[in-house]
Design a protein around this motif. Structure first.
Motif, PDB file in Angstrom:
ATOM      1  N   MET A   1     -14.465   6.142  -3.530  1.00 49.74           N
ATOM      2  CA  MET A   1     -13.177   5.862  -3.696  1.00 49.74           C
ATOM      3  C   MET A   1     -12.750   7.428  -3.321  1.00 49.74           C
ATOM      4  N   ALA A   2     -11.390   7.044  -2.689  1.00 48.06           N
ATOM      5  CA  ALA A   2     -10.763   8.517  -2.494  1.00 48.06           C
ATOM      6  C   ALA A   2      -9.152   8.357  -3.233  1.00 48.06           C
ATOM      7  N   ILE A   3      -8.767   9.735  -3.616  1.00 52.46           N
ATOM      8  CA  ILE A   3      -7.736   9.386  -4.152  1.00 52.46           C
ATOM      9  C   ILE A   3      -6.712  10.166  -3.284  1.00 52.46           C
ATOM     10  N   LEU A   4      -5.635   9.746  -2.979  1.00 56.26           N
ATOM     11  CA  LEU A   4      -4.744  10.130  -1.838  1.00 56.26           C
ATOM     12  C   LEU A   4      -3.261  10.756  -2.584  1.00 56.26           C
ATOM     13  N   TYR A   5      -3.039  11.980  -2.566  1.00 53.20           N
ATOM     14  CA  TYR A   5      -1.771  12.375  -3.198  1.00 53.20           C
ATOM     15  C   TYR A   5      -0.830  12.463  -1.914  1.00 53.20           C
ATOM     16  N   THR A   6       0.486  11.934  -2.032  1.00 51.08           N
ATOM     17  CA  THR A   6       1.397  11.665  -0.907  1.00 51.08           C
ATOM     18  C   THR A   6       2.844  11.889  -1.481  1.00 51.08           C
ATOM     19  N   HIS A   7       3.877  11.862  -0.429  1.00 50.64           N
ATOM     20  CA  HIS A   7       5.330  11.415  -0.963  1.00 50.64           C
ATOM     21  C   HIS A   7       5.764  10.701   0.181  1.00 50.64           C
ATOM     22  N   ASP A   8       4.731  10.205   0.931  1.00 53.58           N
ATOM     23  CA  ASP A   8       5.134   9.119   1.892  1.00 53.58           C
ATOM     24  C   ASP A   8       3.976   8.029   2.131  1.00 53.58           C
ATOM     25  N   ILE A   9       4.449   7.014   1.474  1.00 58.09           N
ATOM     26  CA  ILE A   9       3.128   6.102   1.211  1.00 58.09           C
ATOM     27  C   ILE A   9       2.983   5.248   2.338  1.00 58.09           C
ATOM     28  N   VAL A  10       3.906   4.873   3.128  1.00 59.87           N
ATOM     29  CA  VAL A  10       3.674   4.179   4.494  1.00 59.87           C
ATOM     30  C   VAL A  10       2.561   4.906   5.328  1.00 59.87           C
ATOM     31  N   PRO A  11       2.687   6.039   5.622  1.00 56.09           N
ATOM     32  CA  PRO A  11       1.847   6.665   6.656  1.00 56.09           C
ATOM     33  C   PRO A  11       0.363   6.748   6.086  1.00 56.09           C
ATOM     34  N   LEU A 136      -7.387 -10.055 -28.040  1.00 50.73           N
ATOM     35  CA  LEU A 136      -8.333  -8.627 -27.716  1.00 50.73           C
ATOM     36  C   LEU A 136      -7.915  -8.103 -26.674  1.00 50.73           C
ATOM     37  N   LYS A 137      -7.527  -6.765 -26.688  1.00 49.45           N
ATOM     38  CA  LYS A 137      -7.138  -5.908 -25.331  1.00 49.45           C
ATOM     39  C   LYS A 137      -8.435  -5.663 -24.550  1.00 49.45           C
ATOM     40  N   ASN A 138      -8.287  -5.835 -23.115  1.00 47.43           N
ATOM     41  CA  ASN A 138      -9.232  -5.828 -22.314  1.00 47.43           C
ATOM     42  C   ASN A 138     -10.595  -6.112 -22.629  1.00 47.43           C
ATOM     43  N   GLU A 139     -10.512  -7.409 -23.348  1.00 45.39           N
ATOM     44  CA  GLU A 139     -11.851  -8.082 -23.717  1.00 45.39           C
ATOM     45  C   GLU A 139     -12.577  -8.303 -22.486  1.00 45.39           C
ATOM     46  N   ILE A 140     -12.179  -8.951 -21.556  1.00 44.42           N
ATOM     47  CA  ILE A 140     -12.876  -9.503 -20.238  1.00 44.42           C
ATOM     48  C   ILE A 140     -12.814  -8.369 -19.310  1.00 44.42           C
ATOM     49  N   GLY A 141     -13.632  -8.006 -18.517  1.00 43.19           N
ATOM     50  CA  GLY A 141     -13.332  -7.158 -17.271  1.00 43.19           C
ATOM     51  C   GLY A 141     -14.660  -6.729 -16.706  1.00 43.19           C
ATOM     52  N   ALA A 142     -14.564  -6.011 -15.830  1.00 45.25           N
ATOM     53  CA  ALA A 142     -15.678  -5.260 -14.949  1.00 45.25           C
ATOM     54  C   ALA A 142     -15.219  -4.157 -14.449  1.00 45.25           C
ATOM     55  N   PHE A 143     -16.579  -3.269 -14.236  1.00 47.27           N
ATOM     56  CA  PHE A 143     -16.369  -1.881 -13.483  1.00 47.27           C
ATOM     57  C   PHE A 143     -16.457  -2.294 -11.867  1.00 47.27           C
ATOM     58  N   ARG A 144     -15.266  -1.901 -11.339  1.00 50.61           N
ATOM     59  CA  ARG A 144     -15.176  -2.073  -9.970  1.00 50.61           C
ATOM     60  C   ARG A 144     -14.028  -0.958  -9.309  1.00 50.61           C
ATOM     61  N   SER A 145     -14.258  -0.142  -8.674  1.00 47.01           N
ATOM     62  CA  SER A 145     -13.516   0.932  -8.255  1.00 47.01           C
ATOM     63  C   SER A 145     -12.528   0.644  -6.947  1.00 47.01           C
ATOM     64  N   ALA A 146     -11.356   0.841  -6.879  1.00 44.98           N
ATOM     65  CA  ALA A 146     -10.293   0.709  -5.862  1.00 44.98           C
ATOM     66  C   ALA A 146     -11.067   1.443  -4.697  1.00 44.98           C
ATOM     67  N   VAL A 147     -10.985   0.960  -3.356  1.00 44.46           N
ATOM     68  CA  VAL A 147     -11.247   1.657  -2.201  1.00 44.46           C
ATOM     69  C   VAL A 147     -10.699   2.996  -2.014  1.00 44.46           C
ATOM     70  N   ASP A 148      -9.271   2.892  -2.151  1.00 43.96           N
ATOM     71  CA  ASP A 148      -8.431   4.210  -2.474  1.00 43.96           C
ATOM     72  C   ASP A 148      -7.450   4.098  -3.651  1.00 43.96           C
ATOM     73  N   VAL A 149      -7.207   5.191  -4.188  1.00 41.11           N
ATOM     74  CA  VAL A 149      -5.725   5.217  -5.073  1.00 41.11           C
ATOM     75  C   VAL A 149      -4.928   6.015  -4.409  1.00 41.11           C
ATOM     76  N   ILE A 150      -3.590   5.670  -4.205  1.00 40.88           N
ATOM     77  CA  ILE A 150      -2.625   6.327  -3.493  1.00 40.88           C
ATOM     78  C   ILE A 150      -1.510   6.821  -4.521  1.00 40.88           C
ATOM     79  N   VAL A 151      -1.667   8.219  -4.854  1.00 33.30           N
ATOM     80  CA  VAL A 151      -0.696   8.591  -5.837  1.00 33.30           C
ATOM     81  C   VAL A 151       0.567   9.266  -5.349  1.00 33.30           C
ATOM     82  N   ASP A 152       1.769   8.625  -5.685  1.00 32.89           N
ATOM     83  CA  ASP A 152       2.940   9.429  -5.191  1.00 32.89           C
ATOM     84  C   ASP A 152       3.820   9.419  -6.405  1.00 32.89           C
ATOM     85  N   THR A 153       3.931  10.856  -6.856  1.00 32.57           N
ATOM     86  CA  THR A 153       4.723  11.082  -8.076  1.00 32.57           C
ATOM     87  C   THR A 153       6.060  11.133  -8.058  1.00 32.57           C
TER      88      THR A 153
END
Ligand code: GLY
Length: 347
Positions: A1-11, A136-153
């Protein structure tokens, strides 16, 4: 998983997709992010032929019916194992969309684009996906990571002050788990008048703390339990408030939970008062008081006893012997827990 910090989401999205061969791209948003955030991507969405799925906003929609409707739409609109789902929203969208992706045809790739502070520093990162079930909160779920997380503050500028404060509680938690310099910097921020540049820098630091912990223990067998600091009491406050028809934001409950769990930390582990009092003061000034009385104690103790993180009937707390000195699976007796409630109420 990569975390990408950006102020321009499209590119950034284009770069994520450059070496990938997805047959179809789907985007999940909610009725709020559809209006406030999707317009940033609308040209790209049209040009790429992205199919947009919109769910109702809010925790009430984080349920099996919504999930089923996402599965249904993916099926009807021809999603395959080689399709991609992009989740654009806060924690509800990234949790539910992540779970839809984790389960559809045994799992398709997904990218998270968190739009709230809480989802940037917590929900969108670390691979926990899921829905609420049977009350119950978050009672059903799975561990699976996003391939990328794009963080635009830049999205943070669309948030009201309460949602900034709510997400900030998780950042304060990460700072307490990390080191005194990070903690001190967090206490200097005036959240009533956010300095967005400073906030963007702290968001990145916060995500790095979470990534390091999750990297060591992705499935919460040990160190990842540290991320529960403030949450055992916090979930009890959240549940009590909800049952009384006066829901509180998650981060507020966590902040009050941090006060109680640092109280236990100082009594049981000698957490230093030079760090305890400024933290408590900051939380009181930023989050105000949680209003409850001693008549609520039994109910709160019950919630704490039934926290889903407990094992073998024992209530497990994550506590600190000092900033960054994490102690997992600590125990406290009923009297001490009630003392922590008293401390929180008395101010
Ligand atoms: N929100 C806590 C965790 O991701 O483990």
């Amino acid at each position: 998983m990569a975390i990408l910090y950006t102020h321009d989401i499209v590119p950034t999205l284009d770069a994520c997709l450059r070496d990938k061969k997805y047959d179809r791209i789907f985007l999940l948003d909610d009725t709020v992010t559809h209006v406030h955030c999707l317009p940033l991507l609308s040209t790209w969405v049209e040009e790429r032929g992205v199919e947009v799925l919109t769910m109702e906003a809010g925790d009430v929609a984080k349920n099996l019916d919504t999930l089923s409707s996402i599965w249904q739409q993916l099926t009807e609109k021809g999603a395959s194992r080689h399709s991609l789902l992009i989740n654009l929203g806060g924690g509800v969208v990234t949790d539910l969309g992540g779970f839809a992706a984790a389960t559809f045809k045994r799992g398709i790739d997904f990218i998270n684009i968190p739009t709230t502070l809480l989802s940037m520093v917590d929900a969108a990162v670390g691979g926990k996906t899921g829905i609420n079930f049977a009350g119950l909160k978050n009672e059903i779920g799975a561990f699976r990571s996003a391939v990328d997380v794009i963080v635009d503050t830049t999205f943070l500028r669309t948030l009201d002050n309460e949602n900034i404060c709510s997400g900030y509680a998780e950042m304060l938690k990460h700072a307490l788990l990390h080191n005194a310099a990070m903690w001190a910097e967090h206490l200097e921020q005036d959240l009533q008048h956010p300095d967005y540049e400073a906030l963007a820098r702290l968001v990145q630091q916060s995500i790095e703390v979470k990534e390091r912990i999750v990297g060591e223990d992705p499935h919460e067998k040990g160190l990842r339990k540290a991320l529960n600091l403030g949450h055992t009491f916090g979930h009890a406050f959240e549940s009590l408030a909800l049952s009384q028809g006066r829901p509180v934001l998650h981060g507020y409950a966590v902040a009050w939970g941090i006060v109680c769990e640092l109280y236990l930390s100082s009594v049981l582990l000698g957490f230093p008062s030079a760090h305890f009092h400024p933290t408590v003061r900051f939380i009181r000034e930023t989050y105000g008081q949680f209003s409850f009385t001693c008549k609520d104690y039994d109910r709160l103790l019950d919630y704490i006893r039934h926290d889903k993180k407990n094992v073998g009937g024992q209530t497990n707390f994550t506590l600190l012997a000092g900033i960054g000195q994490i102690r997992l699976d600590c125990h406290a007796n009923r009297n001490l827990i009630c003392e922590a409630f008293d401390f929180l109420r008395e101010g």
